[in-house]
Design a protein around this motif. Structure first.
Motif, PDB file in Angstrom:
ATOM      1  N   SER A 259       0.844  -1.194   0.000  1.00  0.00           N
ATOM      2  CA  SER A 259       0.000   0.000   0.000  1.00  0.00           C
ATOM      3  C   SER A 259       0.876   1.239   0.000  1.00  0.00           C
ATOM      4  O   SER A 259       1.833   1.315   0.767  1.00  0.00           O
ATOM      5  N   PRO A 260       0.554   2.222  -0.824  1.00  0.00           N
ATOM      6  CA  PRO A 260       1.349   3.451  -0.849  1.00  0.00           C
ATOM      7  C   PRO A 260       1.066   4.380   0.331  1.00  0.00           C
ATOM      8  O   PRO A 260       1.816   5.324   0.579  1.00  0.00           O
ATOM      9  N   ASP A 261      -0.017   4.112   1.090  1.00  0.00           N
ATOM     10  CA  ASP A 261      -0.387   5.039   2.155  1.00  0.00           C
ATOM     11  C   ASP A 261      -1.040   4.351   3.361  1.00  0.00           C
ATOM     12  O   ASP A 261      -1.603   5.019   4.231  1.00  0.00           O
ATOM     13  N   PHE A 262      -0.961   3.027   3.408  1.00  0.00           N
ATOM     14  CA  PHE A 262      -1.562   2.313   4.538  1.00  0.00           C
ATOM     15  C   PHE A 262      -0.681   1.109   4.842  1.00  0.00           C
ATOM     16  O   PHE A 262       0.534   1.162   4.699  1.00  0.00           O
ATOM     17  N   TYR A 263      -1.258   0.003   5.256  1.00  0.00           N
ATOM     18  CA  TYR A 263      -0.488  -1.197   5.544  1.00  0.00           C
ATOM     19  C   TYR A 263      -1.294  -2.445   5.183  1.00  0.00           C
ATOM     20  O   TYR A 263      -2.513  -2.386   4.990  1.00  0.00           O
ATOM     21  N   GLY A 264      -0.611  -3.563   5.074  1.00  0.00           N
ATOM     22  CA  GLY A 264      -1.272  -4.837   4.880  1.00  0.00           C
ATOM     23  C   GLY A 264      -1.295  -5.585   6.201  1.00  0.00           C
ATOM     24  O   GLY A 264      -0.469  -5.339   7.087  1.00  0.00           O
ATOM     25  N   TRP A 265      -2.239  -6.507   6.361  1.00  0.00           N
ATOM     26  CA  TRP A 265      -2.360  -7.200   7.643  1.00  0.00           C
ATOM     27  C   TRP A 265      -2.682  -8.675   7.477  1.00  0.00           C
ATOM     28  O   TRP A 265      -3.267  -9.102   6.476  1.00  0.00           O
ATOM     29  N   VAL A 266      -2.279  -9.434   8.470  1.00  0.00           N
ATOM     30  CA  VAL A 266      -2.724 -10.822   8.638  1.00  0.00           C
ATOM     31  C   VAL A 266      -3.175 -10.933  10.089  1.00  0.00           C
ATOM     32  O   VAL A 266      -2.358 -10.917  11.008  1.00  0.00           O
ATOM     33  N   PHE A 267      -4.490 -11.008  10.296  1.00  0.00           N
ATOM     34  CA  PHE A 267      -5.061 -11.063  11.639  1.00  0.00           C
ATOM     35  C   PHE A 267      -5.748 -12.413  11.843  1.00  0.00           C
ATOM     36  O   PHE A 267      -6.503 -12.868  10.968  1.00  0.00           O
ATOM     37  N   PRO A 268      -5.511 -13.065  12.970  1.00  0.00           N
ATOM     38  CA  PRO A 268      -6.114 -14.378  13.211  1.00  0.00           C
ATOM     39  C   PRO A 268      -7.568 -14.296  13.649  1.00  0.00           C
ATOM     40  O   PRO A 268      -7.951 -13.421  14.421  1.00  0.00           O
ATOM     41  N   LYS A 269      -8.382 -15.219  13.137  1.00  0.00           N
ATOM     42  CA  LYS A 269      -9.782 -15.356  13.550  1.00  0.00           C
ATOM     43  C   LYS A 269      -9.959 -16.753  14.158  1.00  0.00           C
ATOM     44  O   LYS A 269      -9.001 -17.438  14.466  1.00  0.00           O
ATOM     45  N   CYS A 270     -11.203 -17.192  14.306  1.00  0.00           N
ATOM     46  CA  CYS A 270     -11.460 -18.452  15.005  1.00  0.00           C
ATOM     47  C   CYS A 270     -10.802 -19.640  14.313  1.00  0.00           C
ATOM     48  O   CYS A 270     -10.068 -20.403  14.946  1.00  0.00           O
ATOM     49  N   HIS A 272      -9.508 -19.282  10.839  1.00  0.00           N
ATOM     50  CA  HIS A 272      -8.905 -18.782   9.602  1.00  0.00           C
ATOM     51  C   HIS A 272      -8.156 -17.490   9.912  1.00  0.00           C
ATOM     52  O   HIS A 272      -8.176 -17.007  11.057  1.00  0.00           O
ATOM     53  N   VAL A 273      -7.492 -16.944   8.908  1.00  0.00           N
ATOM     54  CA  VAL A 273      -6.848 -15.641   9.047  1.00  0.00           C
ATOM     55  C   VAL A 273      -7.485 -14.661   8.074  1.00  0.00           C
ATOM     56  O   VAL A 273      -7.994 -15.048   7.017  1.00  0.00           O
ATOM     57  N   ALA A 274      -7.485 -13.393   8.464  1.00  0.00           N
ATOM     58  CA  ALA A 274      -7.958 -12.329   7.582  1.00  0.00           C
ATOM     59  C   ALA A 274      -6.738 -11.625   7.011  1.00  0.00           C
ATOM     60  O   ALA A 274      -5.905 -11.107   7.764  1.00  0.00           O
ATOM     61  N   VAL A 275      -6.612 -11.630   5.689  1.00  0.00           N
ATOM     62  CA  VAL A 275      -5.478 -11.015   5.009  1.00  0.00           C
ATOM     63  C   VAL A 275      -6.014  -9.855   4.182  1.00  0.00           C
ATOM     64  O   VAL A 275      -6.896 -10.043   3.335  1.00  0.00           O
ATOM     65  N   GLY A 276      -5.498  -8.649   4.445  1.00  0.00           N
ATOM     66  CA  GLY A 276      -6.058  -7.512   3.732  1.00  0.00           C
ATOM     67  C   GLY A 276      -5.123  -6.334   3.640  1.00  0.00           C
ATOM     68  O   GLY A 276      -4.014  -6.342   4.161  1.00  0.00           O
ATOM     69  N   THR A 277      -5.593  -5.302   2.962  1.00  0.00           N
ATOM     70  CA  THR A 277      -4.853  -4.055   2.809  1.00  0.00           C
ATOM     71  C   THR A 277      -5.836  -2.947   2.475  1.00  0.00           C
ATOM     72  O   THR A 277      -7.048  -3.187   2.338  1.00  0.00           O
TER      73      THR A 277
END
Length: 466
Positions: A259-270, A272-277
């Motif tokens: 991302s040119p102005d934010f960040y990417g993430w990998v957050f754990p859920k029950c 699965h993982v949530a991968v986003g930007t």
């Protein structure tokens, strides 16, 4: 269904000489007795008493802001109607909530998927810094799924006396004079009228707009536009052995690639993982940034299967106007998402509750009419409490997210134990953590040093690209 006309309102500031009464169709269940809060409040002397009924307020939107607002209103003696279109809404949200929210909103622990006690901040050159060394044994960042949290808050509002309608808010007719109600137009989906639903209208005394970044309530009061980011997220079910790695760990990636102005993430859920930007400046490239985020984490999510893809606009700053007469905006509709971190859940719920508290106080537990002055107390309290936080994070984003060398400096700074303590204390408890003057001076020197090194690195990179 019951059909009735509201009695004429009295005591509000007159805006037009005409007087009109509207006829409304609302569910008969609205006549049931609302639960009362033991809290005793005093309304303004000029507020007129309501004859033979309680104040009636519509909450548009059933996310954290709407759910918290509806519960507070219902407990405070207000006749409350919450309208939400998607009862199973899965907003593309990282789902992180601070520890203080669990206590403040009395959230049950079983709706929290993971308790994150460790984080990795990963630089553009893939240098990872471990964060979380300063956390106490009982401290953690909660990870929730929005469909679970939102449903819980709506159900609790309903149990407190609010009427919850599965419906789509369409538009709102503004009062033509000082004693007229707001006339809401919406489509109700009750499972009996087919997928098209049934168009209905409803009269209310006041409206809380909690209907997100694309708020129709905001459009109805000409609240103005704001910059927004596009958040893109994939839920990925990964093998059990890899899920173990993310059991209590979250990752944040920074760099022009994700991302040119934010960040990417990998957050754990029950399970699965949530991968986003996300991005504000390059929305058309969001899928490219998402692919880069997956690639940065590929070894740790290898063998995973995408089970859901989500995208949604996220506001970047408060709207130019957040209230008008007896209408107020909260949550994403008001623009309450922080820069740099992108946090919005806690601030949404908090703003919904604060707005509702102002209505309960101004109406003397639903017995008197309110006006814009009552709602302005909510805005004044909100701005005084939280606006400084938004401004600080805005500065941090402008300083550290502007280039890859600056991001390298940011990650380097995150490795400092004092920085971690101050950051987590402020995040977990939503208060400004008291600093140590000597450590603050040391931090300032180290920050300047990091930025100088980052700037030098940027110039060297530019030379190589010539």
């Amino acid at each position: 269904m019951a059909t009735f006309t509201l009695k004429s309102f009295t005591g509000l500031r007159q805006s037009s000489p005409e007087q009109t009464n509207f006829v409304s169709h609302v569910p008969s269940s609205l006549s049931r007795t609302q639960r009362r809060s033991p809290l005793k409040v005093t309304a303004a002397r000029s507020s007129p008493k309501l004859a033979n009924r309680n104040l009636r307020v519509a909450v548009i939107g059933g996310g954290p802001a709407g759910g918290a607002a509806a519960e507070t209103l219902a407990k405070g003696g207000i006749e409350t109607i919450l309208i939400e279109r998607k009862m199973d809404n899965c907003k593309p949200c990282g789902g992180a909530i601070p520890l203080c929210m669990v206590g403040e909103f009395n959230l049950p622990l079983d709706i929290i998927d993971r308790r994150v006690t460790k984080m990795k901040m990963i630089s553009p050159s893939n240098i990872a810094v471990d964060i979380g060394r300063t956390l106490k044994e009982h401290e953690y960042i909660g990870m929730v799924r929005r469909e679970v949290l939102d449903a819980y808050l709506r159900e609790r509002a309903e149990k407190s006396g609010a009427t919850v309608i599965n419906g789509l808010f369409l538009k709102m007719d503004l009062p033509e004079n000082w004693d007229s109600p707001y006339l809401l137009h919406y489509t109700e989906y009750d499972g009996k009228t087919g997928p098209a639903g049934q168009k209905k209208t409803m009269e209310v005394d006041a409206v809380i707009g909690a209907d997100g970044a694309n708020s129709r309530v905001a459009k109805s009061i000409d609240a103005g536009d704001y910059d927004y980011a596009i958040a893109f997220q994939e839920r990925i079910r990964i093998p059990d052995d890899k899920m173990t790695y993310y059991e209590d760990l979250a990752e944040m990636y920074v760099g022009d690639d994700v991302s040119p102005d934010f960040y990417g993430w990998v957050f754990p859920k029950c399970d699965h993982v949530a991968v986003g930007t996300g991005t504000v400046t390059h929305k058309g490239d969001i899928k490219k940034f998402q692919l880069a985020t997956r690639n940065r984490a590929k070894d740790k999510i290898l063998g995973g299967k995408i089970i859901r893809v989500e995208a949604h606009p996220i506001p970047e700053h408060p709207r130019p106007r957040r209230l008008s007469k007896r209408v107020a905006l909260v949550g994403d509709a008001a623009g309450y998402v922080t820069k740099c971190s992108g946090e919005g859940i806690y601030f949404a719920a908090k703003s919904g509750r604060m707005c509702a508290e102002a209505i309960v106080e101004g109406s003397q537990n639903g017995k008197k009419m309110i006006d814009e002055g009552d709602l302005r107390k909510y805005l004044e309290k909100w701005d005084k409490t939280y606006l400084p936080t938004y401004r600080v994070l805005d500065v941090l984003q402008k300083v550290f997210y502007r280039s890859n060398p600056a991001r390298e400096a940011f990650v380097e700074m995150c490795g400092d134990e004092y920085v971690q303590k101050m950051t987590f204390d402020s995040y977990l408890y939503k208060r400004v953590a008291p600093g140590n003057p000597l450590e603050d001076l040391k931090l300032a020197v180290n920050t300047i040093g990091s930025l100088v090194r980052a700037n030098a690195l940027r110039r060297e990179i530019e030379k190589l690209n010539v």
